[in-house]
Design a protein around this motif. Sequence first.
Motif, PDB file in Angstrom:
ATOM      1  N   LEU A 107     -16.560 -27.053   2.286  1.00  0.00           N
ATOM      2  CA  LEU A 107     -17.300 -26.475   1.730  1.00  0.00           C
ATOM      3  C   LEU A 107     -17.614 -24.704   2.945  1.00  0.00           C
ATOM      4  N   LYS A 130     -23.108  -7.294  -0.727  1.00  0.00           N
ATOM      5  CA  LYS A 130     -24.185  -6.268  -1.903  1.00  0.00           C
ATOM      6  C   LYS A 130     -24.904  -5.400  -1.262  1.00  0.00           C
ATOM      7  N   THR A 132     -23.730  -2.183  -0.164  1.00  0.00           N
ATOM      8  CA  THR A 132     -24.173  -1.363  -1.358  1.00  0.00           C
ATOM      9  C   THR A 132     -25.473  -0.627  -2.051  1.00  0.00           C
ATOM     10  N   LYS A 133     -26.299  -1.442  -1.708  1.00  0.00           N
ATOM     11  CA  LYS A 133     -28.260  -1.211  -1.709  1.00  0.00           C
ATOM     12  C   LYS A 133     -28.340  -0.333  -1.498  1.00  0.00           C
ATOM     13  N   ALA A 189     -16.592 -21.688   1.359  1.00  0.00           N
ATOM     14  CA  ALA A 189     -16.755 -21.733   0.102  1.00  0.00           C
ATOM     15  C   ALA A 189     -18.334 -21.115   0.591  1.00  0.00           C
ATOM     16  N   ILE A 190     -18.669 -20.764   2.154  1.00  0.00           N
ATOM     17  CA  ILE A 190     -20.237 -20.889   2.115  1.00  0.00           C
ATOM     18  C   ILE A 190     -20.034 -19.711   2.742  1.00  0.00           C
ATOM     19  N   ILE A 238     -19.563 -16.613   0.388  1.00  0.00           N
ATOM     20  CA  ILE A 238     -20.779 -16.057  -0.600  1.00  0.00           C
ATOM     21  C   ILE A 238     -21.532 -15.617   0.109  1.00  0.00           C
ATOM     22  N   ALA A 239     -21.683 -16.035   1.791  1.00  0.00           N
ATOM     23  CA  ALA A 239     -22.738 -15.016   2.067  1.00  0.00           C
ATOM     24  C   ALA A 239     -21.892 -12.984   2.848  1.00  0.00           C
ATOM     25  N   THR A 250     -13.492 -35.798   7.374  1.00  0.00           N
ATOM     26  CA  THR A 250     -15.231 -34.535   7.221  1.00  0.00           C
ATOM     27  C   THR A 250     -14.360 -33.596   7.395  1.00  0.00           C
ATOM     28  N   ALA A 299     -13.069 -32.211   3.908  1.00  0.00           N
ATOM     29  CA  ALA A 299     -13.989 -31.816   2.627  1.00  0.00           C
ATOM     30  C   ALA A 299     -15.430 -30.401   3.985  1.00  0.00           C
ATOM     31  N   ILE A 300     -15.139 -30.786   4.983  1.00  0.00           N
ATOM     32  CA  ILE A 300     -17.092 -29.686   5.136  1.00  0.00           C
ATOM     33  C   ILE A 300     -15.642 -28.213   6.431  1.00  0.00           C
ATOM     34  N   LYS A 320     -22.726 -11.530  -0.201  1.00  0.00           N
ATOM     35  CA  LYS A 320     -24.654 -11.540  -0.080  1.00  0.00           C
ATOM     36  C   LYS A 320     -24.497  -9.507   0.581  1.00  0.00           C
TER      37      LYS A 320
END
Lengths: 119, 278, 84, 505
Positions: C63, C77, C80-81, C66-67, C70-71, C55, C58-59, C74
């Motif tokens: 995972l 991004k 910069t906006k 990766a999350i 990604i965060a 467990t 895997a988590i 985000k």
Amino acid sequence: MLNVVLGWLGTVLISIGVFFLFLGALGIFRLPDLFNRLQAGTKATTLGVVSTSIGVGLLVKGWLPFSVALAVFLLMTNPISSHAVARASYRAGVKPYHGTSPDECAKRNLDFSGEGEEK
Amino acid sequence: MKNDTPKVFKSIFALFVVAIFMIGLFYAFVSMPKGWGVNVNNRVSRLYILKNVRTATRLLDSGKFFAKGMKPLRAEVPYKPIKFKKTANLEDGAANVVTSIVVDYRGFDTLGEVTVLFLAASGVMMLLFGKRVKPKRKKTEPSLIMYVGTRIAFAVIFLFGIYIFVHGHLTPGGGFPGGAVIASGILGLFLGRNGYTPNHAGLKVFESLSGIAFVIIGLIGLFSVKSFLANFLPTGIIGNLYSAGFISLIYIAIGMKVGSELAAVVDSMIGDTKEEWS
Amino acid sequence: MIIYVATIVVIVIIITSLIAVFSKKLLSSIISMGLVSLGVSGLFFFLQAPDVAITEAAIGAGLSTAIFVIALKKVKKGETKDEE
Amino acid sequence: MNIFNNAALLIGIPLLFAFSIPLFGFISKQLTKWVTIFVIGFNATFSLYILLAHKFPSVVVMGNWVPPFGENLYVGPVAVFLVTVVSLIGLLIAIYNLWAIKGGDVTRFSVLFLMYIAGASGIILTGDIFNLFIFMEITEITSYALAAYGPERRALGGAFKFLVVSSIGSTLYLLGVMLIYTQLGTLNIAEIAARIGQTTPGLLTFAGVLLISGLAVEAELFPFNGWVPDTYTGAVNGVSAALSGIGAIAGVYALFRIVMTVLGKDGMYVLTYGKLDLMAVIAILATATVVIGELSALTQKNVKKMLAYSSMAQMGLVAAGFSIGSTLGVYGGIFQLINHSIAKSMLFLIVGVLVAAGVGERIENFKGLWKRSPFLSLAFTIGAFSMLGFPLFAGFWSKFAIVGASIQRGGWYDFIIGLVLFASVAEAFYYLRIVTYIFSSTEMEKPKIKVNLSPAIPIFILAVAIVAIGVYPNLIGNFSMQSAGEFTHKMKDYVLNVIPTITAH
């Protein structure tokens, strides 16, 4: 008789695997830039781990299916992941070693702009 | 916002707090009785099974164990001592003892954990809710090798995840790792192709149905064995695939739920959304 | 034998967690957090808890790393906006 | 079929519908809110039935394993009473949300709101120290997400603060559970309570401090309540009402279940084993909470922030009542808790209606409210009078009970009288300021406020409840008295009911 043959075969496979793993480690130390090291790491360890695991499968009774499955999975994923790493680092601006010639990527001016190569 | 506290004081304060905490923990462990663990003589099973259950039934019938003014509880359900060794060597037939603790003895906790994950995923989706917009900057298109490779790898990973949770009661593993493995395969699909979107409605339906299945299995236990999440199926022969009663059913539900939830979380994190409040 | 391996794993865990705390770049913090999870999962395996090890691997190592990445992407991004 | 063994449905049915609400969301977003109301209504009627049937305590066994092995729900007087209150207030807030929640992901909001109430009920019902942790996680995770809901940016900041504080808190709690488990090898509250004397005193002290620190986050006691003002101010008003009306009940219940039943001694006055008198610690924390909360509330110009600080202070009073340790003190604490959650959730709902009508949250905006909306002004006044303990309103009786308990206990507990008086004076100052603003006249003619039916019903019911309790305090006083014994006489009222065969003491 078969056991003896399988045992020898397994030992030989493990030896080959360990030798290639050693070569991979050596390459990571000796080679000049990221791409070369990645190549050494991936190519050598793929062969090394695959042949080691199959050798272990031959040596230990009943492990062969598992080790073959492991080997197939490694053969599928290991090259792909290192391909992705190399591509990402090239795009991120990691310059290849100056002795690397010709730089095929630069020459062919591959389309990295995001306009899809394939959809 | 500016913070004027000198950094040294902050560090000293942090060190102070950590030191107090560590001293307390150290003291706690030092003052523990020898053996570094549970005092075996006081173990639950000894206290209740070996000594008391036989007499307990008798005393319960005479009503001696109840405080004054209290009605006997479970008067209508007679107190039954647990019969161990119903199956070959464990009381619920799972070859993997961890599983039987997680799903059978403490199945209610597991239901709670699944709910926690569900709520966390719901919270993420609620916060990232909005209209899907196309990203302004163009993304790099992954190469053909990635595209094909992730698709092939996904099949293998998916199979492996299913194996993990179907064999949860036989081998190490279970619903949570199985679901996580499946979700990481789906993450690979996201990496392999730009603009990959799973079927949102399908994921939602999957998530809901598997959660409903879990609760309904519990409710079946409530109405057949009169206890929520009770094992109502025969436990079978230990080590067989069809054994351990409802454990594998619950693990299948958990695996599907965790897989679809984590995939939905990854999906909602990757997709670009624009907030909108009507 | 296994105690030496476990000791090495523990040392790796400590070093990577220190990197995660003290590194200036958030990305390297996240990566080293993933390494911590990997080490911890190995440690669980040595402590004979393969369930937890699977467990965690895997988590924790897969995972959630990766999350986090990604965060982070985000959030950057968004920054910069706002500047533009 | 015995209905009391089915008390597991109080958790099971909300879970079932929470999982299936996304499916309802495919049909219509409005439908999900109605499903929430329906399910919470089921919980409310079922628990009300159990409360009025007077057949508790009963032990609900989970997974067909008797208590020390498996898990159990303990449907005792406290649990039934508090679950009833939680689900009734939750029902009213859900009716309010029918009007208030628009935009955003309404489906997920319904899921989270439903599970918030189910989690609070679970905390109250459970008889297992680890299961308590699970339900704590459920309520806390839903609270972060609910507090972050809304178009305003400040909601995110408040939710993030709550997230950080309460994740640290729940980690500490888990560590405490671990320490106790290493000592006793069991997680059942009743068994731990009976065998707490077998643990090492030093370790028990440390574990107790860890458990209290973890649970005090949700109970809003002093060093752990930094999140309160920002989270309450930032959240949507319906959510603030739920946080102060429902989360507080669950938090205080969990805290005192651990402190008094698990770590406490049996008998009239609760003392603790170990080297630390945990009740004295709680009393000190409660005093600090009251003083800081009231003084901060005095200076606020924002009504919502003022309510948040006042909520903090009220929780301090509740904890002070509990920390007296006698049956009367616990009675006062529970009574105060119920009054607080009724009145405070009503005040938050009123502020929500006013904000939606364009009045605003500042104190100045309340000027001349009486002419604009007599109904809301009256309700706000009732709530304010109940908060400050005006006679013939609900809050009076609970404060009276706490004062009476401290007089009865004597000793250094007399200072709680002073604490209650201080709190009342401070509350009188800042609540009456708003009330005078409401009834003062302004020259400017402002449009009348139209109140929809959906927010009006809960506000009306809560206001009527406050007056009814004020006139006839036994309405909930009886139930509070019944509950109080369970905390103070733990062997007779709790442990022996759960595990009749227990021998180790």
